[in-house]
Design a protein around this motif. Sequence first.
Motif, PDB file in Angstrom:
ATOM      1  N   ARG A 179       0.830  -1.215   0.000  1.00  0.00           N
ATOM      2  CA  ARG A 179       0.000   0.000   0.000  1.00  0.00           C
ATOM      3  C   ARG A 179       0.863   1.263   0.000  1.00  0.00           C
ATOM      4  O   ARG A 179       0.535   2.238  -0.670  1.00  0.00           O
ATOM      5  N   GLY A 300      -3.553  -3.251  -2.896  1.00  0.00           N
ATOM      6  CA  GLY A 300      -3.949  -2.209  -3.852  1.00  0.00           C
ATOM      7  C   GLY A 300      -3.364  -2.390  -5.245  1.00  0.00           C
ATOM      8  O   GLY A 300      -3.288  -1.431  -6.015  1.00  0.00           O
ATOM      9  N   SER A 322      -4.498  -0.599  -8.481  1.00  0.00           N
ATOM     10  CA  SER A 322      -5.943  -0.835  -8.584  1.00  0.00           C
ATOM     11  C   SER A 322      -6.687   0.495  -8.529  1.00  0.00           C
ATOM     12  O   SER A 322      -6.300   1.405  -7.789  1.00  0.00           O
ATOM     13  N   PRO A 324      -9.760   2.737  -7.275  1.00  0.00           N
ATOM     14  CA  PRO A 324     -10.604   2.626  -6.079  1.00  0.00           C
ATOM     15  C   PRO A 324     -11.953   2.010  -6.446  1.00  0.00           C
ATOM     16  O   PRO A 324     -12.475   2.285  -7.529  1.00  0.00           O
ATOM     17  N   ARG A 325     -12.466   1.135  -5.594  1.00  0.00           N
ATOM     18  CA  ARG A 325     -13.739   0.461  -5.874  1.00  0.00           C
ATOM     19  C   ARG A 325     -14.726   0.759  -4.776  1.00  0.00           C
ATOM     20  O   ARG A 325     -14.387   0.779  -3.607  1.00  0.00           O
ATOM     21  N   HIS A 326     -15.949   0.974  -5.155  1.00  0.00           N
ATOM     22  CA  HIS A 326     -16.975   1.271  -4.158  1.00  0.00           C
ATOM     23  C   HIS A 326     -18.058   0.203  -4.111  1.00  0.00           C
ATOM     24  O   HIS A 326     -18.979   0.273  -3.336  1.00  0.00           O
TER      25      HIS A 326
END
Length: 328
Positions: A179, A300, A322, A324-326
């Motif tokens: 990270r 990440g 990666s 960001p994913r929600h």
Amino acid sequence: MSAEPSLALVERDADGVDLAFRADVLAGLTQDPKAVPARWFYDEEGSRLFEEITRLPEYYPTRAETEILRGRCEEFRRLIPAGRAVVEFGSGSSVKTPLLLGCIEPASYVPLDISGDFLRASADELAGNFPHLPIHPVEADFMKPVSLPTPVADLPKLGFFPGSTIGNMVAPTAVDLLRSMRETLGADSQLLIGMDLIKDVAVMEAAYDDPQGVTSAFNLNLARRINRELGGTLPLDKLRHVARWNDTWARIEMHLESTENLAFEVSGRRFAMRRGETIHTENSHKFDRRSQYTLLLAGGWTPIERWLDSEERFSLILAQASAPRHAP
Ligand code: AVJ
């Protein structure tokens, strides 16, 4: 060429003792079971012994990873766009780094290391091979996010972390590092990372317990370093090198095992070991495809390609930061 760091990262007391080394050793010897972090292996003699390890017939990781780097140049060129700043975590190796840099048309090379001496040595060596490549060595602890020098800050980046050094870390530390690499390298960066593979136990154990005794000398050198730098009285002739596979945690562990009941001092503090008790000095985690992908995703990074050597002993993985994913 080398940016002169304004102050050394290593904090020392009036006697020149490395304060972080002393703190780690005293805390580690007070713990049960006893343990000292593997990063302290690498004084000058430890680094020399590690180089010797990489040439042992039993120690396959360096040769296997180098084979992958030699054989996949075309694919690296296709998957890694030209014009990236290559940020290497840890001092560059004289063999692996030129193989990568010679393939991908980098815009610059940024070796990161906590030791200014190793950093300057590897930067100077590389400069000889790539006279037109801008090199920006950064003296920093790569376990934390690093702010890169202005000439490379705005370039897209490729992180390079060969050698399966990630395997020295337990999962939470490995994820923290991945990270922080993502933070250092930025949103559209890539990462090329070496990871050793789970294989026949005898093969793995031999790689960490060679008959020539080089790995034993490497392990015992930590005790010698404690004696020299921290006023230790560890009896080297009563500590035995042990390397064994821990199947639960999928790792080779190295220990120093006492052959009899011992009493010794470090930095004026007294310690005791029972016969058969050990100081745990290193973990070297091994992976399979799923454990690799889980670790990278947790840190990440999304894997995009994975290569093995011809004997399927070692892997090199290309990943991208990666998004960001929600949602799932
Ligand atoms: C440099 C961390 C990759 O774990 O294989 C080699 C260190 N220790 N033999 C590894 C090591 C004993 C090495 N790494």
